[in-house]
Motif scaffolding. Sequence first.
Motif, PDB file in Angstrom:
ATOM      1  N   HIS A  90      56.759  43.341  29.930  1.00 14.03           N
ATOM      2  CA  HIS A  90      57.265  43.551  31.284  1.00 14.03           C
ATOM      3  C   HIS A  90      58.302  44.666  31.369  1.00 14.03           C
ATOM      4  N   ARG A  91      59.115  44.816  30.359  1.00  9.94           N
ATOM      5  CA  ARG A  91      60.153  45.850  30.406  1.00  9.94           C
ATOM      6  C   ARG A  91      59.566  47.255  30.284  1.00  9.94           C
ATOM      7  N   LEU A  92      58.327  47.355  29.821  1.00 13.05           N
ATOM      8  CA  LEU A  92      57.674  48.659  29.712  1.00 13.05           C
ATOM      9  C   LEU A  92      56.869  49.010  30.956  1.00 13.05           C
ATOM     10  N   MET A  93      56.611  48.028  31.818  1.00  6.98           N
ATOM     11  CA  MET A  93      55.700  48.211  32.936  1.00  6.98           C
ATOM     12  C   MET A  93      56.433  48.667  34.197  1.00  6.98           C
ATOM     13  N   PHE A  94      55.746  49.491  35.010  1.00 11.50           N
ATOM     14  CA  PHE A  94      56.336  49.884  36.287  1.00 11.50           C
ATOM     15  C   PHE A  94      56.076  48.793  37.327  1.00 11.50           C
ATOM     16  N   SER A  95      56.943  48.737  38.336  1.00 17.18           N
ATOM     17  CA  SER A  95      56.852  47.671  39.328  1.00 17.18           C
ATOM     18  C   SER A  95      55.737  47.941  40.327  1.00 17.18           C
ATOM     19  N   THR A  96      55.114  46.879  40.780  1.00 17.04           N
ATOM     20  CA  THR A  96      54.017  46.927  41.740  1.00 17.04           C
ATOM     21  C   THR A  96      54.250  45.860  42.797  1.00 17.04           C
ATOM     22  N   GLU A  97      53.865  46.141  44.016  1.00 20.89           N
ATOM     23  CA  GLU A  97      53.929  45.140  45.073  1.00 20.89           C
ATOM     24  C   GLU A  97      52.726  44.201  44.936  1.00 20.89           C
ATOM     25  N   LEU A  98      52.996  42.927  44.701  1.00 20.09           N
ATOM     26  CA  LEU A  98      51.933  41.938  44.569  1.00 20.09           C
ATOM     27  C   LEU A  98      51.807  41.132  45.851  1.00 20.09           C
ATOM     28  N   VAL A  99      50.581  40.952  46.290  1.00 21.10           N
ATOM     29  CA  VAL A  99      50.333  40.137  47.471  1.00 21.10           C
ATOM     30  C   VAL A  99      49.337  39.047  47.102  1.00 21.10           C
ATOM     31  N   PRO A 100      49.308  37.947  47.855  1.00 21.92           N
ATOM     32  CA  PRO A 100      48.404  36.835  47.516  1.00 21.92           C
ATOM     33  C   PRO A 100      46.934  37.229  47.654  1.00 21.92           C
ATOM     34  N   PHE A 101      46.127  36.742  46.748  1.00 23.83           N
ATOM     35  CA  PHE A 101      44.680  36.937  46.810  1.00 23.83           C
ATOM     36  C   PHE A 101      44.085  35.714  47.508  1.00 23.83           C
ATOM     37  N   PRO A 102      43.385  35.887  48.631  1.00 25.70           N
ATOM     38  CA  PRO A 102      42.882  34.735  49.391  1.00 25.70           C
ATOM     39  C   PRO A 102      41.619  34.143  48.765  1.00 25.70           C
ATOM     40  N   ALA A 103      41.797  33.544  47.597  1.00 21.00           N
ATOM     41  CA  ALA A 103      40.656  32.987  46.863  1.00 21.00           C
ATOM     42  C   ALA A 103      40.011  31.858  47.653  1.00 21.00           C
ATOM     43  N   THR A 104      38.696  31.802  47.589  1.00 22.10           N
ATOM     44  CA  THR A 104      37.970  30.778  48.312  1.00 22.10           C
ATOM     45  C   THR A 104      36.924  30.131  47.408  1.00 22.10           C
ATOM     46  N   PHE A 105      36.213  29.172  47.952  1.00 23.59           N
ATOM     47  CA  PHE A 105      35.227  28.414  47.187  1.00 23.59           C
ATOM     48  C   PHE A 105      34.276  27.774  48.184  1.00 23.59           C
ATOM     49  N   ASP A 106      33.257  27.102  47.690  1.00 24.43           N
ATOM     50  CA  ASP A 106      32.279  26.480  48.576  1.00 24.43           C
ATOM     51  C   ASP A 106      32.946  25.443  49.483  1.00 24.43           C
ATOM     52  N   ASN A 107      32.583  25.472  50.752  1.00 21.35           N
ATOM     53  CA  ASN A 107      33.081  24.499  51.745  1.00 21.35           C
ATOM     54  C   ASN A 107      34.600  24.569  51.921  1.00 21.35           C
ATOM     55  N   ASP A 108      35.144  25.760  51.843  1.00 19.13           N
ATOM     56  CA  ASP A 108      36.590  25.974  52.016  1.00 19.13           C
ATOM     57  C   ASP A 108      36.890  26.132  53.504  1.00 19.13           C
ATOM     58  N   ALA A 109      37.612  25.199  54.077  1.00 17.29           N
ATOM     59  CA  ALA A 109      37.881  25.215  55.514  1.00 17.29           C
ATOM     60  C   ALA A 109      39.084  26.080  55.891  1.00 17.29           C
ATOM     61  N   ASP A 110      39.897  26.474  54.911  1.00 18.19           N
ATOM     62  CA  ASP A 110      41.154  27.156  55.221  1.00 18.19           C
ATOM     63  C   ASP A 110      41.179  28.625  54.823  1.00 18.19           C
ATOM     64  N   VAL A 111      40.035  29.176  54.460  1.00 12.66           N
ATOM     65  CA  VAL A 111      40.018  30.537  53.928  1.00 12.66           C
ATOM     66  C   VAL A 111      40.508  31.558  54.949  1.00 12.66           C
ATOM     67  N   GLU A 112      40.147  31.410  56.211  1.00 11.46           N
ATOM     68  CA  GLU A 112      40.565  32.390  57.209  1.00 11.46           C
ATOM     69  C   GLU A 112      42.083  32.389  57.389  1.00 11.46           C
ATOM     70  N   VAL A 113      42.717  31.244  57.245  1.00 16.13           N
ATOM     71  CA  VAL A 113      44.172  31.166  57.342  1.00 16.13           C
ATOM     72  C   VAL A 113      44.813  31.950  56.205  1.00 16.13           C
ATOM     73  N   ARG A 114      44.316  31.762  54.989  1.00 22.67           N
ATOM     74  CA  ARG A 114      44.883  32.475  53.833  1.00 22.67           C
ATOM     75  C   ARG A 114      44.643  33.983  53.951  1.00 22.67           C
ATOM     76  N   GLU A 115      43.481  34.373  54.436  1.00 25.16           N
ATOM     77  CA  GLU A 115      43.208  35.799  54.628  1.00 25.16           C
ATOM     78  C   GLU A 115      44.178  36.405  55.632  1.00 25.16           C
ATOM     79  N   ALA A 116      44.409  35.706  56.726  1.00 25.57           N
ATOM     80  CA  ALA A 116      45.323  36.202  57.755  1.00 25.57           C
ATOM     81  C   ALA A 116      46.747  36.324  57.209  1.00 25.57           C
ATOM     82  N   GLN A 117      47.154  35.376  56.384  1.00 23.47           N
ATOM     83  CA  GLN A 117      48.492  35.427  55.797  1.00 23.47           C
ATOM     84  C   GLN A 117      48.652  36.643  54.889  1.00 23.47           C
ATOM     85  N   THR A 118      47.638  36.911  54.062  1.00 18.85           N
ATOM     86  CA  THR A 118      47.700  38.077  53.179  1.00 18.85           C
ATOM     87  C   THR A 118      47.738  39.364  53.975  1.00 18.85           C
TER      88      THR A 118
END
Length: 434
Positions: free
Chosen positions: A165-193
Amino acid sequence: MSSTEEIYDSPIWQPFTQMKTAPIPLKVVKGQGVMLELEDKRQIMDCISSWWVTIHGHGHPILAEALYKQAQALEHVIFTGFTHEPAEQLARKLLQHLPKSLRRVFFSDNGSTAMEVALKMAYQYWFNQGESDRTTFISFEGGYHGDTIGAMSIAGNSPWDQPFHRLMFSTELVPFPATFDNDADVEVREAQTLEILTRLLKQNPTRYAGLFIEPLVQGAGGMRVCRPQFLQALGNLAHSFGVLVIYDEVMTGFGRTGELFACLKAETAPDIICLSKGLSGGCLPLAVTVATEDIYRAFYSDDVSKTFFHGHSYTGNPLACATGVASLELLEQNPNFRNLEQQHRCYLKKYLPDHPKIDKVRTCGTIAAMDIVTDSQSGYFNAIAPILKQRFLAEGFLLRPLGNTLYLMPPYCITSEQLESIYQAIRRVLDTII
């Protein structure tokens, strides 16, 4: 001598392996199709395409013939100031299948290097135009882009990156809206990201050089899937702020998502795309970073200081390029990868419906993945991984779980019967760990 001592005394230092505690490595003497033959004559089915590269299976005669013919003509030549037909042919064939905006092909030799090329290319694109303050990149939590320092810097806090980590440059990390079969909340997570991204871009509109993402499927991070709709919205948002979109298709390219490239399946067009793994059909190390004409033109100048000063001894190796051409022709002629998702879904329903040890089943093209329910925290170091790996090897199957994520990524030559046998083995093994 114990098995751990035997490994320690070997001259070979293996990747991603704790050499003191790992079992003795199995010696492979031959590969044919989906099968590997060990030194002791055992047969092991390669269910993960040997780290996702042997897309056509092992020992493919057309790839072997292409390699043999090219070796008789030209094995290698310096790739600055010279070119050759295999590289020219491969570049042109690739461009026929990629979004039309991608026009310029830069060769390298592995996925991590392709990402380093993209990093430098994206930054220098802005630098050459006098926007040297664009020094920050955006990437996604759970992402993996390789093991060089630059590639690790844009990853999503991978557990194996901690010492560096001390050798690496900083990056802005944002959530990945991972989904799966029959996921009812995926659109909410996508909107948040997208909301988080919008806020970052509005606050610092000239700070960011580019945004990196593994489109549709995060590989080493646990085969986490996102939807095409999210990628479309993401691209529109980034481009509205002038930020370059870089696709890491090192794993998802060449049929893995059910289309030749994930960008085609998602109906999106990145500014830069990185390709490797299946590019040569698993024969030789080979990678490309493909950019738009606009990016290329930022380097095309009478000013030598605007040159893209990057290269490697084996850039554009003729042997690798020749197998790349043959591999791409096989994909064009035999698009069996388009049928595997339906088969995955069929066998998941037949052998693993509502299994108590399985959660968050997801499929995308040739890839099927599921989380194994354990009492420990989910993640790469979950203790179930080595247990499952050894159980499957005993059954005759090479499956290499990512922590408690079990996934299948077979060669495209696998038969329906062979694929079914993998699911039968998964059911048997999971039933023993309840």
